[in-house]
Write a protein that holds these residues in place. Structure first.
Motif, PDB file in Angstrom:
ATOM      1  N   GLY A 147       0.773  -1.226   0.000  1.00 46.48           N
ATOM      2  CA  GLY A 147       0.000   0.000   0.000  1.00 46.48           C
ATOM      3  C   GLY A 147       0.805   1.276   0.000  1.00 46.48           C
ATOM      4  O   GLY A 147       0.233   2.371  -0.038  1.00 46.48           O
ATOM      5  N   PHE A 148       2.129   1.182   0.018  1.00 48.44           N
ATOM      6  CA  PHE A 148       2.959   2.382   0.011  1.00 48.44           C
ATOM      7  C   PHE A 148       3.032   2.953  -1.404  1.00 48.44           C
ATOM      8  O   PHE A 148       3.074   2.214  -2.394  1.00 48.44           O
ATOM      9  CB  PHE A 148       4.377   2.064   0.489  1.00 48.44           C
ATOM     10  N   SER A 149       3.060   4.264  -1.488  1.00 46.21           N
ATOM     11  CA  SER A 149       3.334   4.940  -2.760  1.00 46.21           C
ATOM     12  C   SER A 149       4.694   5.607  -2.654  1.00 46.21           C
ATOM     13  O   SER A 149       4.978   6.316  -1.671  1.00 46.21           O
ATOM     14  CB  SER A 149       2.250   5.977  -3.069  1.00 46.21           C
ATOM     15  N   ILE A 150       5.534   5.368  -3.630  1.00 48.10           N
ATOM     16  CA  ILE A 150       6.904   5.890  -3.604  1.00 48.10           C
ATOM     17  C   ILE A 150       6.908   7.313  -4.137  1.00 48.10           C
ATOM     18  O   ILE A 150       6.465   7.580  -5.258  1.00 48.10           O
ATOM     19  CB  ILE A 150       7.848   4.984  -4.409  1.00 48.10           C
ATOM     20  N   ILE A 151       7.404   8.245  -3.326  1.00 54.80           N
ATOM     21  CA  ILE A 151       7.503   9.649  -3.709  1.00 54.80           C
ATOM     22  C   ILE A 151       8.803   9.894  -4.460  1.00 54.80           C
ATOM     23  O   ILE A 151       8.848  10.625  -5.447  1.00 54.80           O
ATOM     24  CB  ILE A 151       7.458  10.562  -2.468  1.00 54.80           C
ATOM     25  N   ALA A 152       9.868   9.293  -3.955  1.00 56.78           N
ATOM     26  CA  ALA A 152      11.201   9.507  -4.543  1.00 56.78           C
ATOM     27  C   ALA A 152      12.087   8.328  -4.194  1.00 56.78           C
ATOM     28  O   ALA A 152      11.883   7.652  -3.190  1.00 56.78           O
ATOM     29  CB  ALA A 152      11.813  10.802  -4.020  1.00 56.78           C
ATOM     30  N   GLY A 153      13.090   8.117  -5.052  1.00 52.78           N
ATOM     31  CA  GLY A 153      14.093   7.119  -4.740  1.00 52.78           C
ATOM     32  C   GLY A 153      13.939   5.826  -5.540  1.00 52.78           C
ATOM     33  O   GLY A 153      12.993   5.664  -6.294  1.00 52.78           O
TER      34      GLY A 153
ATOM     35  N   ALA B 289       8.465   7.470   0.910  1.00 51.06           N
ATOM     36  CA  ALA B 289       7.156   6.921   0.581  1.00 51.06           C
ATOM     37  C   ALA B 289       6.087   7.419   1.545  1.00 51.06           C
ATOM     38  O   ALA B 289       6.386   7.900   2.641  1.00 51.06           O
ATOM     39  CB  ALA B 289       7.207   5.392   0.599  1.00 51.06           C
ATOM     40  N   ARG B 290       4.851   7.290   1.112  1.00 50.51           N
ATOM     41  CA  ARG B 290       3.689   7.558   1.956  1.00 50.51           C
ATOM     42  C   ARG B 290       2.799   6.318   1.979  1.00 50.51           C
ATOM     43  O   ARG B 290       2.896   5.446   1.118  1.00 50.51           O
ATOM     44  CB  ARG B 290       2.877   8.743   1.429  1.00 50.51           C
ATOM     45  N   HIS B 291       1.893   6.279   2.987  1.00 52.76           N
ATOM     46  CA  HIS B 291       0.915   5.191   3.056  1.00 52.76           C
ATOM     47  C   HIS B 291      -0.439   5.789   3.427  1.00 52.76           C
ATOM     48  O   HIS B 291      -0.516   6.610   4.357  1.00 52.76           O
ATOM     49  CB  HIS B 291       1.321   4.145   4.102  1.00 52.76           C
TER      50      HIS B 291
ATOM     51  N   VAL C 129       5.497  10.840   6.368  1.00 53.85           N
ATOM     52  CA  VAL C 129       6.235  10.221   5.274  1.00 53.85           C
ATOM     53  C   VAL C 129       7.242   9.251   5.861  1.00 53.85           C
ATOM     54  O   VAL C 129       7.595   9.344   7.049  1.00 53.85           O
ATOM     55  CB  VAL C 129       6.954  11.262   4.385  1.00 53.85           C
ATOM     56  N   PHE C 130       7.693   8.329   5.030  1.00 59.93           N
ATOM     57  CA  PHE C 130       8.613   7.287   5.478  1.00 59.93           C
ATOM     58  C   PHE C 130       9.892   7.340   4.647  1.00 59.93           C
ATOM     59  O   PHE C 130       9.860   7.597   3.445  1.00 59.93           O
ATOM     60  CB  PHE C 130       7.964   5.912   5.328  1.00 59.93           C
ATOM     61  N   LYS C 131      10.999   7.100   5.321  1.00 59.52           N
ATOM     62  CA  LYS C 131      12.284   6.960   4.645  1.00 59.52           C
ATOM     63  C   LYS C 131      12.761   5.544   4.915  1.00 59.52           C
ATOM     64  O   LYS C 131      12.923   5.137   6.070  1.00 59.52           O
ATOM     65  CB  LYS C 131      13.259   8.038   5.114  1.00 59.52           C
ATOM     66  N   ILE C 132      12.940   4.808   3.831  1.00 54.11           N
ATOM     67  CA  ILE C 132      13.055   3.353   3.911  1.00 54.11           C
ATOM     68  C   ILE C 132      14.251   2.860   3.114  1.00 54.11           C
ATOM     69  O   ILE C 132      14.481   3.289   1.974  1.00 54.11           O
ATOM     70  CB  ILE C 132      11.767   2.690   3.353  1.00 54.11           C
ATOM     71  N   TYR C 133      15.010   1.945   3.722  1.00 52.27           N
ATOM     72  CA  TYR C 133      15.994   1.155   2.992  1.00 52.27           C
ATOM     73  C   TYR C 133      15.402  -0.234   2.809  1.00 52.27           C
ATOM     74  O   TYR C 133      14.993  -0.881   3.781  1.00 52.27           O
ATOM     75  CB  TYR C 133      17.308   1.059   3.761  1.00 52.27           C
ATOM     76  N   LEU C 134      15.344  -0.699   1.592  1.00 49.33           N
ATOM     77  CA  LEU C 134      14.807  -2.025   1.306  1.00 49.33           C
ATOM     78  C   LEU C 134      15.794  -3.112   1.715  1.00 49.33           C
ATOM     79  O   LEU C 134      17.017  -2.913   1.692  1.00 49.33           O
ATOM     80  CB  LEU C 134      14.490  -2.159  -0.183  1.00 49.33           C
TER      81      LEU C 134
ATOM     82  N   GLN D  17      16.770  -5.268   7.120  1.00 49.62           N
ATOM     83  CA  GLN D  17      16.775  -3.960   7.767  1.00 49.62           C
ATOM     84  C   GLN D  17      15.990  -4.035   9.085  1.00 49.62           C
ATOM     85  O   GLN D  17      14.888  -4.573   9.116  1.00 49.62           O
ATOM     86  CB  GLN D  17      16.143  -2.909   6.851  1.00 49.62           C
ATOM     87  N   PRO D  18      16.533  -3.474  10.163  1.00 47.46           N
ATOM     88  CA  PRO D  18      15.830  -3.555  11.451  1.00 47.46           C
ATOM     89  C   PRO D  18      14.793  -2.461  11.671  1.00 47.46           C
ATOM     90  O   PRO D  18      13.859  -2.642  12.458  1.00 47.46           O
ATOM     91  CB  PRO D  18      16.968  -3.429  12.465  1.00 47.46           C
ATOM     92  N   VAL D  19      14.942  -1.320  11.006  1.00 50.89           N
ATOM     93  CA  VAL D  19      14.056  -0.182  11.264  1.00 50.89           C
ATOM     94  C   VAL D  19      13.763   0.577   9.976  1.00 50.89           C
ATOM     95  O   VAL D  19      14.508   0.481   8.996  1.00 50.89           O
ATOM     96  CB  VAL D  19      14.680   0.807  12.284  1.00 50.89           C
ATOM     97  N   ILE D  20      12.678   1.324  10.005  1.00 56.74           N
ATOM     98  CA  ILE D  20      12.416   2.352   9.006  1.00 56.74           C
ATOM     99  C   ILE D  20      12.206   3.665   9.759  1.00 56.74           C
ATOM    100  O   ILE D  20      12.020   3.668  10.981  1.00 56.74           O
ATOM    101  CB  ILE D  20      11.188   2.029   8.133  1.00 56.74           C
ATOM    102  N   LEU D  21      12.226   4.773   9.040  1.00 57.95           N
ATOM    103  CA  LEU D  21      12.034   6.072   9.670  1.00 57.95           C
ATOM    104  C   LEU D  21      10.681   6.644   9.277  1.00 57.95           C
ATOM    105  O   LEU D  21      10.307   6.620   8.103  1.00 57.95           O
ATOM    106  CB  LEU D  21      13.159   7.029   9.258  1.00 57.95           C
ATOM    107  N   MET D  22       9.948   7.131  10.278  1.00 58.63           N
ATOM    108  CA  MET D  22       8.695   7.836  10.044  1.00 58.63           C
ATOM    109  C   MET D  22       8.856   9.264  10.531  1.00 58.63           C
ATOM    110  O   MET D  22       9.373   9.492  11.620  1.00 58.63           O
ATOM    111  CB  MET D  22       7.540   7.169  10.800  1.00 58.63           C
TER     112      MET D  22
END
Length: 317
Positions: free
Chosen positions: A124-130, A140-142, A149-154, A214-219
């Motif tokens: 359900g996430f939409s990728i804004i950039a990256g 990304a946003r959800h 917004v979320f900053k995520i390493y896959l 990855q152990p965490v994501i950033l919100m």
């Protein structure tokens, strides 16, 4: 005396972290030890006190005075979290009573969401950039988490900036934002803001197929930035002496690192009518403030020069 706060975090009344690394904090408690005894002391410290006293592993970061309890879900028994990793992320974990915590738990309990780009979109996430070309991060946003917004390493992302783990870059973003927020609150700054940033600790299950998931994501708070063109125009035409006084009061401390001097990209104008420090991942540093001038009008360039290089008469007043 240690108290449990309403946020599910341990607070030690009166405790303030000095800006030192974890090794010095351990030595403060256990004295001058040999290497073997010192390693044992680190484990003893974590076990004996029942909460983390370690600050971020670099002297250039500020940390909150509130620190996460070891009974935080998926924290103490997580096979992917080393003591160093726990110590680094603990001050920035999303509070247990945050209004979005339950929704996040629901989203991330259904699948290994960050396995790859396809699984992220399927969740359900939409990728804004990256992925961004330097940091390799995805923004990304959800729809179930409005206002953030979320900053995520896959898990599938194998590239790594400067050989520093992805989770450490995310913790640095939180640390930089925390330092800037302290200044904004202390100085009662009006024209600039910074998003709240938290680390969401991912559940161990559903499992990832990656060797090192990855152990965490950033919100973080969605600051609703305007376009690059609007930001550029605002920096060139809307800035006053009061804006620059506040900007200087923040930048002279170096929180957020070298990226903060790229005003158009990393301090955009927002729909809320303020400029926001959105990129705070670099270590605290002494910034080359002269580079700010190119973003300003001629009149404001002169005023900025007077701030960063005051005349002897002004400096001695």
């Amino acid at each position: 005396m240690v108290q449990e706060s309403a946020l599910g975090r341990v607070k030690a009344p009166g405790l303030r972290f000095p800006q030192v690394g974890p090794m010095l904090l351990i030595r403060t408690h256990f004295g001058n030890l040999g290497r073997g005894s010192f390693d044992a002391a680190q484990g003893q410290l974590l076990k004996h006190f029942g909460y983390i006293l370690l600050a971020i592993g670099l002297s250039c970061f500020a940390v909150p005075s509130s620190i996460a309890a070891l009974n935080y879900p998926n924290f103490n028994d997580n096979p992917y979290l080393t003591p160093r990793l726990q110590a680094t992320i603990a001050p920035y974990l999303l509070p247990l009573d945050h209004p979005m915590k339950a929704s996040l738990d629901s989203i991330f309990s259904r699948s290994r969401v960050i396995e790859n780009e396809r699984s992220l979109i399927d969740a359900g996430f939409s990728i804004i950039a990256g992925p961004m070309h330097l940091s390799f991060i995805i923004v990304a946003r959800h729809p179930e988490i409005p206002g953030y917004v979320f900053k995520i390493y896959l898990d599938s992302e194998k590239r790594c900036r400067k050989e520093i783990p992805h989770w450490q870059w995310l913790a640095r973003r939180c640390a930089g934002a925390f330092g800037i927020r302290q200044i904004i609150e202390r100085k009662k700054i009006h024209y600039f803001s910074v998003p709240d940033k938290w680390l969401y600790l991912l559940p161990v299950y559903p499992y990832s197929t990656a060797t090192s998931p990855q152990p965490v994501i950033l919100m973080e708070t969605d600051m609703e930035p305007e376009s690059y063109e609007v930001t550029q125009q605002m920096w060139k035409t809307a800035i006053t002496h009061k804006h620059l006084d506040e900007l200087y009061a923040i930048l002279k401390h170096g929180h957020g690192g070298n990226g903060t001097i790229f005003l158009y990209e990393n301090i955009p104008f927002t729909k809320k009518g303020k400029f926001a420090f959105t990129d705070t991942e670099d270590p605290r540093a002494q910034l080359e403030l002269k580079h700010i001038k190119k973003y300003l009008s001629k009149d404001m360039q002169r005023y900025w020069e007077s701030l960063i290089n005051p005349s002897p008469e002004v400096g001695n007043k």
